[in-house]
Each structure stands twice: as C-alpha cells, then as structure tokens.
Design an enzyme around this catalytic site. Structure first.
Site, PDB file in Angstrom:
ATOM      1  CG  ASP A  21      -1.840   1.225   1.403  1.00 37.55           C
ATOM      2  OD1 ASP A  21      -2.412   1.569   0.153  1.00 37.55           O
ATOM      3  OD2 ASP A  21      -2.288   1.731   2.546  1.00 37.55           O
ATOM      4  CG  ASN A  58       4.165  -4.432   7.258  1.00 39.78           C
ATOM      5  OD1 ASN A  58       3.918  -3.979   8.276  1.00 39.78           O
ATOM      6  ND2 ASN A  58       3.274  -4.200   6.206  1.00 39.78           N
ATOM      7  CG  ASN A 111       1.168  -3.883  11.520  1.00 41.40           C
ATOM      8  OD1 ASN A 111       1.724  -3.413  12.400  1.00 41.40           O
ATOM      9  ND2 ASN A 111       1.527  -4.031  10.249  1.00 41.40           N
ATOM     10  CE1 TYR A 165      -4.934   0.593  10.104  1.00 41.89           C
ATOM     11  CE2 TYR A 165      -3.902  -1.475   9.953  1.00 41.89           C
ATOM     12  CZ  TYR A 165      -3.776  -0.388   9.993  1.00 41.89           C
ATOM     13  OH  TYR A 165      -2.747   0.365   9.453  1.00 41.89           O
ATOM     14  CE1 TYR A 184      -8.755  -0.913   5.365  1.00 44.68           C
ATOM     15  CE2 TYR A 184      -6.823  -0.915   6.835  1.00 44.68           C
ATOM     16  CZ  TYR A 184      -7.349  -0.550   5.624  1.00 44.68           C
ATOM     17  OH  TYR A 184      -6.669   0.112   4.879  1.00 44.68           O
ATOM     18  CD  GLU A 198       0.797  -0.920   9.522  1.00 45.12           C
ATOM     19  OE1 GLU A 198      -0.344  -0.846   9.017  1.00 45.12           O
ATOM     20  OE2 GLU A 198       1.824  -1.166   8.832  1.00 45.12           O
ATOM     21  CD1 TRP A 251      -1.374   3.209   8.138  1.00 44.62           C
ATOM     22  CD2 TRP A 251       0.723   2.634   8.706  1.00 44.62           C
ATOM     23  NE1 TRP A 251      -0.795   2.813   7.087  1.00 44.62           N
ATOM     24  CE2 TRP A 251       0.559   2.795   7.468  1.00 44.62           C
ATOM     25  CE3 TRP A 251       1.805   2.478   9.265  1.00 44.62           C
ATOM     26  CZ2 TRP A 251       1.658   2.662   6.598  1.00 44.62           C
ATOM     27  CZ3 TRP A 251       3.052   2.282   8.497  1.00 44.62           C
ATOM     28  CH2 TRP A 251       2.891   2.314   7.053  1.00 44.62           C
ATOM     29  CE  LYS A 293      -6.148   2.987   7.373  1.00 45.98           C
ATOM     30  NZ  LYS A 293      -5.975   2.717   5.924  1.00 45.98           N
TER      31      LYS A 293
HETATM   32  C1  BDP Z   1      -1.283  -2.425   6.791  1.00 52.44           C
HETATM   33  C2  BDP Z   1       0.116  -2.015   6.080  1.00 52.44           C
HETATM   34  C3  BDP Z   1       0.298  -0.728   5.514  1.00 52.44           C
HETATM   35  C4  BDP Z   1      -0.968  -0.016   5.077  1.00 52.44           C
HETATM   36  C5  BDP Z   1      -2.056  -0.224   6.166  1.00 52.44           C
HETATM   37  C6  BDP Z   1      -3.432   0.473   5.729  1.00 52.44           C
HETATM   38  O1  BDP Z   1       0.945  -2.655   6.555  1.00 52.44           O
HETATM   39  O2  BDP Z   1       1.147  -0.685   4.647  1.00 52.44           O
HETATM   40  O3  BDP Z   1      -0.613   1.286   4.437  1.00 52.44           O
HETATM   41  O4  BDP Z   1      -2.464  -1.479   6.505  1.00 52.44           O
HETATM   42  O5  BDP Z   1      -4.117  -0.191   5.203  1.00 52.44           O
HETATM   43  O6  BDP Z   1      -1.722  -3.456   6.060  1.00 52.44           O
HETATM   44  O7  BDP Z   1      -3.622   1.776   5.911  1.00 52.44           O
END
Ligand code: BDP
Length: 604
Positions: free
Chosen positions: A164, A416, A471, A473, A477, A510, A555, A574
């Site tokens: 990304d 990552n 990481n 979300y 997400y 993240e 992030w 973000k």
């Molecule tokens: C994670 C990745 C990062 C993306 C982020 C996103 O490590 O590179 O930019 O999510 O979706 O999966 O913002």
C-alpha cells in the site's frame, strides 16, 4: 559498511544535481557506450515519478536511464576512488565511460564500486545508470508482475504493487564519490557493554582493513572532543569510566576515531558517531539501559510532495521536530530501510527506531475463509508461490551491515504483514531470524509486524519474535465505525496474547483510520477528524489496561501516496498530519496523552 564522510584522509564528491534522464520504451536499443539520446533532465536525488507532468513517465513500468558527467581533480587521482549509491530503486546496472562496472538488486540499501581503472585520463567521465522499477515474486517488496503485447506488437509491462504505497523509483538517495588512501579502513564494528553498577562501559571496536598498517589506533572522544579512551589494534576494547549514556530523547554521542598508521604516519582515519546504550527484552518488558521503555510514535514513510520517496532532508528534520513536540519518542522504518542520513539524524536526536527490511507484500492469497486460518494445517499459496528467500537473506545482511552501529536502532523488523498464519511460514522465517541473530553484533531483539488474521491462535511464527508487534484495525477495516465492538475485540486479543506469551512484550506497530483533513461530523462518522480522535481514544484506553503492552506506534505519521484504488483518494489518509505536514485535530489529543506518558516505567 561505512557511511561516506570527509576525514583527515578522505574526500567526498557529491554527484547531486541535474542528470540526463529518459524512460526506456524498448522500441530502440539504448547503448551505454554512447551518450544518452535525450536532452531531458531530472533532479537527483529524488524519485523520478513526480518531477515531470507526464502520466507516461510517472506510471512507467520497466527500465529508465540516467546519465551525468564528472571530472576528478588531479591531486585525488592517486587515491582510491569509490562510487557509492545511497540506493538505486529497484535494480541498477552502472556504466562508467560505457563499461559496466557494477550491478545491484534491491532498492533501499547502498552499494559501491571502486572506479580508478575506468576513469578517462584527465578528462570528463560519463556515468550512465540503467534502472528497473519492476517487482515480482522474487523481489522485496513483492509485486504482481505481468506482460502482454499491444496492437503494435510492443511488450507492455504491468506491475500491480502487492503493498500500500506508490512504487516510487529512481536514484532516490545521494550518489557520491569518496576517496580513501590505497590502504584503508574498510569497516568498523562497535559493541558497547554497560556496567550499570559502577557507571562504566566497555566499548569493543573491531576494525576491518584492506592493505597493510603497522598499527591501528582507536580513540574515543566525548561530545566536547576530549579524548576519554584510547587503545590499539583491530580488535580493541576501550574502557570508559563515568559513561554518558545514549538515552531516548536525550542522546549523547561519542566519536570512535580509528586511525591506521604506517611507519608512525597516520594514513587513513575514520570517525564513527557512537551512542552507548543497552537493549534487552525481559519478563514482558522492553528495557533500554535497564529501564522499561514505552514506545510512543509512528509507522512512517519516506514520502513527500515532488521528491516522492526521494531523500528530503528538510522534511526529515521537520518530522523529527513534530514528533518531539508531541512527546513521541520512536518510529518504525515501515516498509524498507530509510536513508542513512535519517538514521544518523535519529542517533543525534535520540529517536528510537525499529529498523524494517523491505519485506512487505509476502501474502499472495486473498479471499480465504477466515475461520480456516486457525487450523494447524491451514495452508495458502504464499509460501509455495513466493521466491523471496534469497532477496530476504541479502537484505538482512545489507541492513545489518549498514545500520549495525546505530544507537537509535533498538530492534529489527524482519517483515511486515506476511502470511505467518499459513503452513510453510515457520520454515520460511526460521532461517531468516537465525541469520539476523547471528549477524547483528549488538544482538538486538527481533520482530515482524503481524497482520490481523494472524492472531494468537493462527500465527505460526510467534515463537521466533522477541516482541509481539501487531498491526490492527478494529473499528476501521473490521467493524467499521463501531468503536464499542472494536474496543472489546482490541482488549480480548491483547489479553489473549498476554496470557499465552507472558514473557513477550506486546506493542501496536499500526492502528489508524483514514481521515480527510477538514472533514467534520456531528456524529463522529468514519473519515471525519472526530472519528479519528474517537478511534485513538478508544485504543489508548485499552492499551493502558494491559500490563505487558509496551508501546503504541500509530499508522501513519502523515498521509502518503499509494497506487489507485477505491479505498484510496490520492493516497492513504491515515496520517495524523497531512502530506504537507499540517496537523489533523487528533494531534492535540495525542500530544496531551504522550507528553504525560513517561518514556520509562509507564507500566508499573
Ligand atoms: C497495513 C499495511 C500498511 C497499510 C495499512 C493501511 O502494513 O502498509 O498502509 O495497512 O491499510 O496493512 O492503511
């Protein structure tokens, strides 16, 4: 590998400036034995992509060509002359006066070549570089590469990034020529060991030389330039009393000066800035100088307007100021090694760095059944399709070789968001972790940052890491906009990790929500500045409840450019700063939080 600097025995020539530039359309052959058939120019160092208004150039996939000229002043011709690229993205073939002198694959690490034998006598030298920006299943980062043929019979190359961020490329970091004497210091390895009871330290300095020296002198100078330790030999140990430690946000740098002598004459000398500090992971804590450290900071990118991923020192300096102003103390070099200049800046500023390889995109199967991941025998295509192991080994060697002496580097991130939940992952990663542990002279902790599907039940590689780096979300997400559920999911997962791995510290590397600067909502809707603040408040609340939780790196530091996609409006939003480094609303909240969280001893 030593960073090129001037010393009493070394000189630098900077090749920054305007170079000739063209994309290779592969319709006519271009030969480096002749001047490049173009008058177009581009600025080096910088990505080429955003420097012309041409869509064709910006989105070009394939080869590009660079050319410049230089002369060497006569008094330098009896020295060893080394051409050094801070990086060349992603693969480079280098020609001097028409002859290929070196080749390097991997877009984020330096390489160099001695050029004396290829110079024209007393004249002007033509330096030509052919670059490829292509990525596939054998490279890092990983790209989905394909070829087709257009209606005119020309080959069309297509690259769909498996990550990304925009695939910026070019000569993105400084290109320099440095000189050394014919007999020279090739490398210096510094390993400090602190004795915390009596406040002394032993600094082991191992020097690799090429050629003959009668003796090697090692001097250690304090920040005032006062000599505080001295010894001799290529494997030297210098004992320092009343040592001044390098501390997060309170850096102290000694200078280790190594000099090679022939018949009592100093011939080559090199100075390495060195911070003395100790890193250890113990009982679920991350210790810096024996005190439990709490990471506050960011995942970042090397990304700015016009420069793209190109070296942009004013932006680096500003970013560090913005971090310090917020009470942040650290960042991760997501998702590739950053410039050497940035690492040196972090050494000076006391910014703690998690140093990451370009191993991003190591997950090629999407659309799997989430519940299946937790089966022991779950296997997708990733580790059968990817051929990245060699590139991965190479880059681990290169990053450790380059950054091994940096005080700011406290941990290596080997990858990552790889498919660590799939059968085959452990077999892939175990040798890489073994290699990194063997190569790092300072034996820093290791980690990888894990993707959401790799939870305490499904992740097959947690035994390899010293620190669990997540990481996550929830609320973005997953359960978008539902922060109540997100809070539960965040808490449950962290508690589960803590119970299962009580000795491993846990941190977030993240977490974040896309936020359009200037967009507000009375209802705290996703994408609004209000939502971003609510999201971070929710996560912070949970972090504070978890004993072994040792750090929050959100992030992202700033909005950044990505490939197109229906989830990306001119890039990933973000950032808590815009791409121009203007703050979004949440910066005030985070500043309040972070300036009240101490760097040490936050979790009692
Ligand atoms: C994670 C990745 C990062 C993306 C982020 C996103 O490590 O590179 O930019 O999510 O979706 O999966 O913002």
């Amino acid at each position: 590998m030593l960073y090129p600097t001037t010393t009493a025995s070394r000189t630098l020539i900077d090749l920054s400036g305007l170079w000739k530039f063209m994309i290779d359309e592969e319709t006519k052959s271009i030969t480096p034995t002749k001047p490049l058939p173009t008058e177009d120019v581009i600025s080096v160092p910088a990505s080429f992509n955003d420097q012309t208004a041409s869509k064709k150039i910006r989105e070009h996939v394939g080869y590009v060509w660079y050319e410049t000229h230089f002369s060497i002043a006569k008094p330098l011709l009896n020295q060893r002359l080394v051409l050094r690229f801070g990086s060349a993205t992603h693969e480079a073939w280098v020609y001097l006066n028409g002859e290929e002198i070196t080749h390097h694959k991997g877009g984020f690490t330096p390489f160099e070549v001695q050029i004396n034998d290829y110079l024209v006598d007393g004249g002007v030298n033509r330096l030509t570089v052919k670059l490829s920006n292509m990525l596939d299943y054998s490279t890092l980062p990983v790209g989905n590469y394909s070829e087709s043929v257009d209606e005119n019979g020309h080959k069309v190359r297509k690259l769909d990034e498996n990550f990304d961020f925009f695939n910026y490329a070019g000569l993105q970091r400084p290109v320099k020529i440095y000189t050394t004497p014919k007999d020279y210091i090739d490398d210096i390895v510094v390993v400090p060991t602190v004795n915390f009871t009596d406040g002394s330290a032993d600094v082991r300095v191992t020097t690799a030389v090429s050629g003959q020296f009668d003796h090697i002198e090692v001097n250690i100078l304090d920040e005032n330039g006062k000599l505080v330790g001295q010894t001799d030999g290529t494997d030297a140990n210098v004992h320092l009393e009343n040592v001044h430690l390098w501390q997060p946000l309170n850096a102290y740098l000694y200078t280790v000066r190594v000099t090679g002598y022939q018949e009592d004459e100093p011939v080559d000398t090199y100075s390495e800035p060195v911070g003395i500090r100790q890193i250890e992971v113990k009982n679920g804590q991350f210790l810096i100088n024996e005190e439990p450290f709490y990471f506050k900071g960011f995942g970042k990118h090397e990304d700015s307007y016009i420069h793209g991923r190109g070296f942009n020192e004013p932006v680096n300096v500003l970013d560090i100021h913005l971090m310090k102003d917020m009470g942040a103390n650290s960042f991760r070099t997501s998702h590739y090694p950053y410039s050497e200049e940035m690492m040196r800046l972090c050494d000076r500023e006391g910014i703690v760095v998690i140093d990451e390889t370009p191993a991003v995109g190591l997950m090629v199967s999407f659309g799997f059944d989430l519940s299946a991941l937790e089966r022991d025998d779950y296997e997708d295509d990733t580790w059968k399709s990817l051929k990245t192991a060699d590139a991965h080994k190479q880059v681990i060697q290169e990053i450790i070789n380059r950054d091994k002496n940096h005080a700011c580097v406290v941990m290596w991130s080997i990858a990552n968001e790889a498919a660590t939940f799939s059968k085959g992952a452990h077999e892939y990663f175990k040798p890489l972790f073994d290699l990194a542990r063997k190569l790092d002279p300072q034996k820093r902790p290791l980690t990888y940052t894990s993707i959401m599907m790799a939870n305490p039940r499904s992740d097959k590689c947690i035994d390899l890491v010293d620190v669990i780096a997540l990481n996550r979300y929830y609320g973005w997400y997953l359960n978008t906009g539902d922060l109540k559920t997100a809070e539960k999911l965040t808490r449950n997962e962290l508690l589960e990790y803590q119970a299962k791995f009580p000795d491993k510290p846990i941190m977030y590397t993240e977490y974040g929500a896309d936020t359009v600067a200037g967009l507000h909502s009375n209802y705290g809707e996703p994408f609004s500045e209000e939502f971003q603040e609510d999201y971070y408040r929710m996560a912070s609340k949970v972090f504070d409840e978890i004993h072994n939780f040792v750090g929050e790196q959100l992030w992202n530091f700033a909005d950044f450019q990505t490939k197109f996609g229906i989830q990306r409006v001119q890039g990933n939003k973000k950032g808590i700063f815009t791409r121009a480094r203007e703050p979004k609303m949440v910066v005030r909240y985070l500043k309040n939080r972070w300036t009240t969280i101490p760097n040490f001893g936050y979790k009692k």
